[in-house]
Design an enzyme around this catalytic site. Structure first.
Site, PDB file in Angstrom:
ATOM      1  CB  THR A  43      -0.847  -0.093   1.350  1.00  0.00           C
ATOM      2  OG1 THR A  43      -1.699  -1.112   1.415  1.00  0.00           O
ATOM      3  CG2 THR A  43      -1.774   1.142   1.270  1.00  0.00           C
ATOM      4  CE1 TYR A 106     -16.813  -1.276  -4.495  1.00  0.00           C
ATOM      5  CE2 TYR A 106     -17.014  -3.260  -5.753  1.00  0.00           C
ATOM      6  CZ  TYR A 106     -17.591  -2.102  -5.626  1.00  0.00           C
ATOM      7  OH  TYR A 106     -18.591  -1.599  -6.238  1.00  0.00           O
ATOM      8  CE1 TYR A 132      -1.568  -4.880   5.983  1.00  0.00           C
ATOM      9  CE2 TYR A 132      -1.518  -4.561   3.738  1.00  0.00           C
ATOM     10  CZ  TYR A 132      -1.349  -4.056   4.883  1.00  0.00           C
ATOM     11  OH  TYR A 132      -1.580  -2.740   5.205  1.00  0.00           O
ATOM     12  NE  ARG A 137      -4.105   1.363   3.900  1.00  0.00           N
ATOM     13  CZ  ARG A 137      -4.100   2.574   3.258  1.00  0.00           C
ATOM     14  NH1 ARG A 137      -5.117   2.573   2.209  1.00  0.00           N
ATOM     15  NH2 ARG A 137      -3.379   3.590   3.584  1.00  0.00           N
ATOM     16  CE  LYS A 161       1.543  -4.195   6.957  1.00  0.00           C
ATOM     17  NZ  LYS A 161       1.876  -3.438   5.914  1.00  0.00           N
ATOM     18  CB  ILE A 203       5.350  -4.925   7.337  1.00  0.00           C
ATOM     19  CG1 ILE A 203       6.086  -6.583   7.377  1.00  0.00           C
ATOM     20  CG2 ILE A 203       5.356  -4.526   6.134  1.00  0.00           C
ATOM     21  CD1 ILE A 203       5.172  -7.400   6.237  1.00  0.00           C
TER      22      ILE A 203
END
Length: 292
Positions: A43, A106, A132, A137, A161, A203
């Site tokens: 990202t 989404y 992740y 997000r 992560k 991270i």
């Protein structure tokens, strides 16, 4: 497999193109300062603005510059399972040591859909996979029992992560997935508690700007020296916050231009430069951290 301070690298752009020389210099600085891994095209690296050919060119540059000195975990996620699998294969072909994979965003699949997504990737490519989990997000959350199911079924899913923002998840996932399942913090400001709960590293966005202090912070945590870790946390905490005082990676690219004069701070739309209040917060935090 992974531990310590692992920067989620920004991607420098000049005149709309990847600034390869600046990128290589950033990678070299990161390694020299003690970073223990690299994440290109996440990202923070503005991967969402990159076509596939450019994305994996950036991964290849990172792999080439790292030259085996530290592992490279390439961002490779997609909300289309077929594309995510193709990305994993492309990352492996580019020389990445592992891939970083978000659950589909989404689309908002249920937990079975999340499991099937990672099943297809894990069975379709033998590259190590770091999950992740970043619900802020993706709007999807890999539940603890789903993560345990994935980790138990697929040996090449080696860690996570975790950017859920819920520190107790570390203990819950440790109990569900086993102590050997590698948990990496995805939130710099919460990394102290994360590490104390059984994390193995971070991270990090802040490591782009302060690779040495972030590496020393992680080394202190891993050594159980939480007094030293707390001292570094106090020094860096305002910076952790300031780098998210506007849409990322605007603030971190501005910060890099301050710490490394001449570093290109250009962003790709829809990302725009950090606003004046954010720049002020970054300036104050850099001074507090002793970085300028």
């Amino acid at each position: 497999m992974f531990s310590g301070s692992i920067p989620a690298l920004v991607t420098p752009f000049e005149n709309g193109e990847v600034a390869e020389k600046a990128y290589r210099a950033l990678i070299e600085w990161q390694i020299n300062e003690g970073s223990s891994g690299l994440v290109p095209c996440g990202t923070t690296g503005e991967a969402a603005t990159m076509p596939a050919e450019e994305h994996f060119r950036v991964v290849r540059i990172c792999v080439d510059q790292a030259a085996g000195r530290v592992p490279v975990i390439a961002g490779a996620g997609s909300n289309d399972t077929r594309v995510a699998l193709a990305n994993a294969r492309a990352a492996k072909e580019a020389g990445a040591d592992a891939v970083l994979m978000v659950p589909p965003y989404y689309n908002r699949p249920n937990q079975e859909g999340i499991f099937r997504h990672f099943e297809a990737i894990a069975n379709g490519c033998d590259v190590p996979i770091v999950l992740y989990n970043v619900p802020g997000r993706t709007v999807t959350d890999i539940h603890v029992d789903t993560m345990a199911r994935i980790a138990g079924a697929f040996p090449n899913v080696v860690g996570v992560k975790d950017a859920s923002g819920v520190v107790q998840r570390v203990s819950e996932q440790r109990a569900a997935c086993g102590a050997d399942f590698c948990q990496l913090s995805g939130n710099d400001d919460m990394a102290l508690g994360f590490m104390a709960s059984g994390g193995r590293g971070c991270i990090s966005v802040t490591a782009n700007v302060a690779p040495g202090p972030c590496a020393r912070f992680q080394a202190a945590c891993l050594a159980g020296d939480y007094g030293e870790a707390l001292a570094i946390q106090d020094r860096l905490f305002p910076l952790h916050r300031a780098l998210f005082s506007d849409a990322s990676p605007g603030p971190v690219k501005y910060a890099l231009s301050r710490v490394r004069p001449g570093f290109p701070a250009e962003l790709r739309l829809p990302m725009t430069p950090a606003g004046e209040p954010s720049r002020w917060a970054v300036d104050q935090a850099l001074e507090h951290a002793g970085l300028v």
